[in-house]
Structure formats: C-alpha cells, structure tokens
Write a protein that holds these residues in place. Structure first.
Motif, PDB file in Angstrom:
ATOM      1  N   UNK A 163     -27.411   1.617 -18.328  1.00 41.60           N
ATOM      2  CA  UNK A 163     -26.046   1.254 -18.379  1.00 41.60           C
ATOM      3  C   UNK A 163     -25.205   0.277 -17.626  1.00 41.60           C
ATOM      4  N   UNK A 164     -25.988  -0.115 -16.503  1.00 44.86           N
ATOM      5  CA  UNK A 164     -25.329  -0.890 -15.588  1.00 44.86           C
ATOM      6  C   UNK A 164     -25.991  -2.330 -15.763  1.00 44.86           C
ATOM      7  N   UNK A 165     -26.818  -2.371 -16.723  1.00 40.96           N
ATOM      8  CA  UNK A 165     -27.848  -3.674 -17.255  1.00 40.96           C
ATOM      9  C   UNK A 165     -28.974  -3.886 -16.241  1.00 40.96           C
ATOM     10  N   UNK A 166     -29.793  -4.678 -16.830  1.00 39.84           N
ATOM     11  CA  UNK A 166     -30.983  -4.999 -15.992  1.00 39.84           C
ATOM     12  C   UNK A 166     -30.644  -5.609 -14.808  1.00 39.84           C
ATOM     13  N   UNK A 167     -31.360  -5.613 -13.591  1.00 42.32           N
ATOM     14  CA  UNK A 167     -31.138  -6.726 -12.240  1.00 42.32           C
ATOM     15  C   UNK A 167     -32.466  -6.198 -11.369  1.00 42.32           C
ATOM     16  N   UNK A 168     -33.560  -6.379 -11.858  1.00 41.35           N
ATOM     17  CA  UNK A 168     -34.724  -6.180 -10.886  1.00 41.35           C
ATOM     18  C   UNK A 168     -34.546  -6.487  -9.530  1.00 41.35           C
ATOM     19  N   UNK A 169     -34.702  -5.678  -8.484  1.00 41.98           N
ATOM     20  CA  UNK A 169     -34.649  -5.952  -7.111  1.00 41.98           C
ATOM     21  C   UNK A 169     -35.943  -5.662  -6.293  1.00 41.98           C
ATOM     22  N   UNK A 170     -36.442  -6.766  -5.713  1.00 45.43           N
ATOM     23  CA  UNK A 170     -37.794  -6.205  -5.059  1.00 45.43           C
ATOM     24  C   UNK A 170     -37.787  -7.773  -4.148  1.00 45.43           C
ATOM     25  N   UNK A 171     -38.665  -7.640  -3.089  1.00 50.20           N
ATOM     26  CA  UNK A 171     -39.145  -8.626  -2.267  1.00 50.20           C
ATOM     27  C   UNK A 171     -40.802  -8.688  -2.003  1.00 50.20           C
ATOM     28  N   UNK A 172     -41.581  -9.661  -2.171  1.00 51.95           N
ATOM     29  CA  UNK A 172     -42.958 -10.042  -1.861  1.00 51.95           C
ATOM     30  C   UNK A 172     -43.450 -11.293  -1.416  1.00 51.95           C
ATOM     31  N   UNK A 219     -40.923   2.340  -3.249  1.00 47.44           N
ATOM     32  CA  UNK A 219     -39.758   3.530  -3.269  1.00 47.44           C
ATOM     33  C   UNK A 219     -39.488   3.786  -4.711  1.00 47.44           C
ATOM     34  N   UNK A 220     -38.358   4.391  -4.969  1.00 40.48           N
ATOM     35  CA  UNK A 220     -38.223   4.904  -6.301  1.00 40.48           C
ATOM     36  C   UNK A 220     -37.527   3.931  -7.111  1.00 40.48           C
ATOM     37  N   UNK A 221     -36.318   3.355  -6.823  1.00 38.60           N
ATOM     38  CA  UNK A 221     -35.361   2.529  -7.730  1.00 38.60           C
ATOM     39  C   UNK A 221     -34.420   2.199  -6.813  1.00 38.60           C
ATOM     40  N   UNK A 222     -33.711   1.059  -7.344  1.00 40.69           N
ATOM     41  CA  UNK A 222     -32.454   0.781  -6.659  1.00 40.69           C
ATOM     42  C   UNK A 222     -31.248   1.744  -6.905  1.00 40.69           C
ATOM     43  N   UNK A 223     -30.547   1.986  -5.860  1.00 43.50           N
ATOM     44  CA  UNK A 223     -29.494   2.648  -6.171  1.00 43.50           C
ATOM     45  C   UNK A 223     -28.153   1.712  -6.533  1.00 43.50           C
ATOM     46  N   UNK A 224     -26.860   2.133  -6.862  1.00 47.08           N
ATOM     47  CA  UNK A 224     -25.798   1.438  -7.290  1.00 47.08           C
ATOM     48  C   UNK A 224     -25.364   0.120  -6.380  1.00 47.08           C
ATOM     49  N   UNK A 275     -25.690  -5.522  -4.766  1.00 50.12           N
ATOM     50  CA  UNK A 275     -25.830  -6.660  -4.123  1.00 50.12           C
ATOM     51  C   UNK A 275     -27.189  -7.443  -4.128  1.00 50.12           C
ATOM     52  N   UNK A 276     -28.095  -7.067  -4.997  1.00 49.07           N
ATOM     53  CA  UNK A 276     -29.653  -7.542  -5.362  1.00 49.07           C
ATOM     54  C   UNK A 276     -30.364  -7.698  -3.970  1.00 49.07           C
ATOM     55  N   UNK A 277     -30.103  -6.736  -3.034  1.00 51.28           N
ATOM     56  CA  UNK A 277     -30.723  -6.779  -1.677  1.00 51.28           C
ATOM     57  C   UNK A 277     -31.609  -5.393  -1.717  1.00 51.28           C
ATOM     58  N   UNK A 278     -32.620  -5.148  -1.563  1.00 51.92           N
ATOM     59  CA  UNK A 278     -33.398  -3.969  -1.276  1.00 51.92           C
ATOM     60  C   UNK A 278     -32.913  -3.072  -0.312  1.00 51.92           C
ATOM     61  N   UNK A 294     -40.198  -1.360  -5.771  1.00 56.74           N
ATOM     62  CA  UNK A 294     -40.178   0.013  -6.171  1.00 56.74           C
ATOM     63  C   UNK A 294     -40.979   0.433  -7.416  1.00 56.74           C
ATOM     64  N   UNK A 295     -40.776   1.517  -7.726  1.00 55.54           N
ATOM     65  CA  UNK A 295     -41.621   2.089  -8.695  1.00 55.54           C
ATOM     66  C   UNK A 295     -40.692   1.567 -10.318  1.00 55.54           C
ATOM     67  N   UNK A 296     -39.362   1.588  -9.784  1.00 55.23           N
ATOM     68  CA  UNK A 296     -38.448   0.926 -11.009  1.00 55.23           C
ATOM     69  C   UNK A 296     -37.707  -0.098 -10.263  1.00 55.23           C
ATOM     70  N   UNK A 297     -37.604  -1.222 -10.799  1.00 56.90           N
ATOM     71  CA  UNK A 297     -37.151  -2.610 -10.162  1.00 56.90           C
ATOM     72  C   UNK A 297     -35.635  -2.444 -10.440  1.00 56.90           C
ATOM     73  N   UNK A 298     -34.910  -1.764 -11.281  1.00 57.02           N
ATOM     74  CA  UNK A 298     -33.473  -1.807 -11.892  1.00 57.02           C
ATOM     75  C   UNK A 298     -33.022  -0.436 -11.417  1.00 57.02           C
ATOM     76  N   UNK A 299     -31.600  -0.551 -11.170  1.00 64.51           N
ATOM     77  CA  UNK A 299     -30.941   0.786 -11.012  1.00 64.51           C
ATOM     78  C   UNK A 299     -31.074   1.413 -12.468  1.00 64.51           C
TER      79      UNK A 299
END
Length: 197
Positions: free
Chosen positions: A24-33, A43-48, A53-56, A86-91
């Motif tokens: 619903x909020x659209x894709x915005x994959x968030x990770x760092x490596x 972790x599980x997936x980013x929250x709102x 912010x795009x910051x894990x 995360x297990x899911x990169x998007x909210x």
C-alpha cells in the motif's frame, strides 16, 4: 566472483518492484551490507518510520536494539562492520495487530543471492519469529520463547535469536527476566568480540 558483485546486487535489490502491487505504501527496499560486514542482523521488515527515512531501525525499536547490543548509532550504521538484511526489504503495511508480516516473496528472491556474498560474517542475530524461521528453519523452537531460550545452542552455530525490540514486546521482556539478565550481557560481549576482529 567480481568485486563489484555485491554493489551491483544491492543496487538491484534497491530497485526491486517484485511486490509493488501488494504494498500500500509502495516499494522502498531498506537494507545495508558490505563485503566486509562481520555482524549480520536479520530482522522482519521495515516499519512505517523506516519506510519514510530509508534508514534501517531508524525508530524506537532501533534505539532499544542498539541498547541491547551496547553500541552507538555510528557503529550500528557502519556497513563495513554491520549488515542489516530483513526477511522483507519493504514496509508490508499495517493490519489489526500491528505491522503485517514480511512479504513472502522477498527472502526467497534475494537471500540466496545476497547472503553468500557476506563472506566475513561471524555472528548472525535473528530478530523476531520471521527471522528465526528463516535463519534457523527446523532448528527453531515451536514458539519465539522456546527459540530464544535455546540461545546457547544456536550461538554455538553462529546464530543468536532475539525477540523483536519493538515497544509492543515490553511485556515479553518483563515476563522473561532471564533475557536481560543472562542473554543481553553475552550478546554485548559477542558483538564487541566480532566488531573488534
């Protein structure tokens, strides 16, 4: 493997639109490596807020997690030392009981390509039931509490299971005083050991 393989893959992940129709909020994959990361946080997936912010872990859960780990923000966001996958990169959106589970398509699409490139990881933190299912599989317990109670066994295999640091889990921490009394000091020691090497 080309030295640019991880950089290229991270760019591919950040451009992912696999689940766009379900988000619903659209894709915005968030990770760092980084190829040199030594600590892996799954972790599980980013929250709102993280989606915005795009910051894990750029939220209250992140503050609590950094407290458990005994590290500051600068250390936490140093991808040369710490990968956050995360297990899911998007909210995934919000349901009646809080955030929805990670999208089931995400980890199978990306983890088999990404995790093998993190060759210097010495310790993996599996945060929450979805991460524990993904990282431990059949070795996990029937419940999150069972899995975290068996932390010594999992740590011997390089994985340390933790509850999610969300404020929603305050009651779990209160009901399980052994977590902060026994596990958290070991967690801090192990994290420091890994980050020093």
């Amino acid at each position: 493997m080309s030295p640019n393989a991880l950089t290229s893959l991270l760019a591919e992940i950040r451009a992912c639109r696999l689940c766009a129709a379900q988000l619903a909020a659209g894709p915005r994959p968030v990770l760092q490596a980084s190829a040199s990361s030594r600590l892996l946080i799954v972790s599980q997936a980013p929250g709102r807020k993280v989606h915005a912010s795009g910051i894990p872990f750029d939220d209250v859960s992140g503050d609590r997690l950094r407290g458990w780990l005994g590290i500051d923000r600068d250390t936490f966001y140093d991808a040369q030392r710490i990968a956050i996958v995360p297990m899911g990169f998007c909210f995934p959106g919000t349901g009646k009981g809080g955030d929805l589970p990670p999208r089931p398509e995400c980890a199978p699409a990306w983890h088999p390509r990404l995790l093998p490139l993190l060759k210097h990881v010495q310790l993996t933190l599996a945060i929450g039931q979805y991460a524990q299912a993904g990282m431990l599989g059949a070795r996990g317990g029937k419940t999150l509490t069972d899995t975290v109670l068996a932390w010594r066994t999992h740590l011997a295999q390089g994985v340390l299971p933790l509850p999610h640091p969300s404020p929603r889990n305050q009651l779990w921490v209160k009901r399980n005083p052994w977590f902060e009394a026994e596990l958290v000091p070991v967690l801090r020691r192990e994290v420091q050991k890994v980050l020093r090497t």
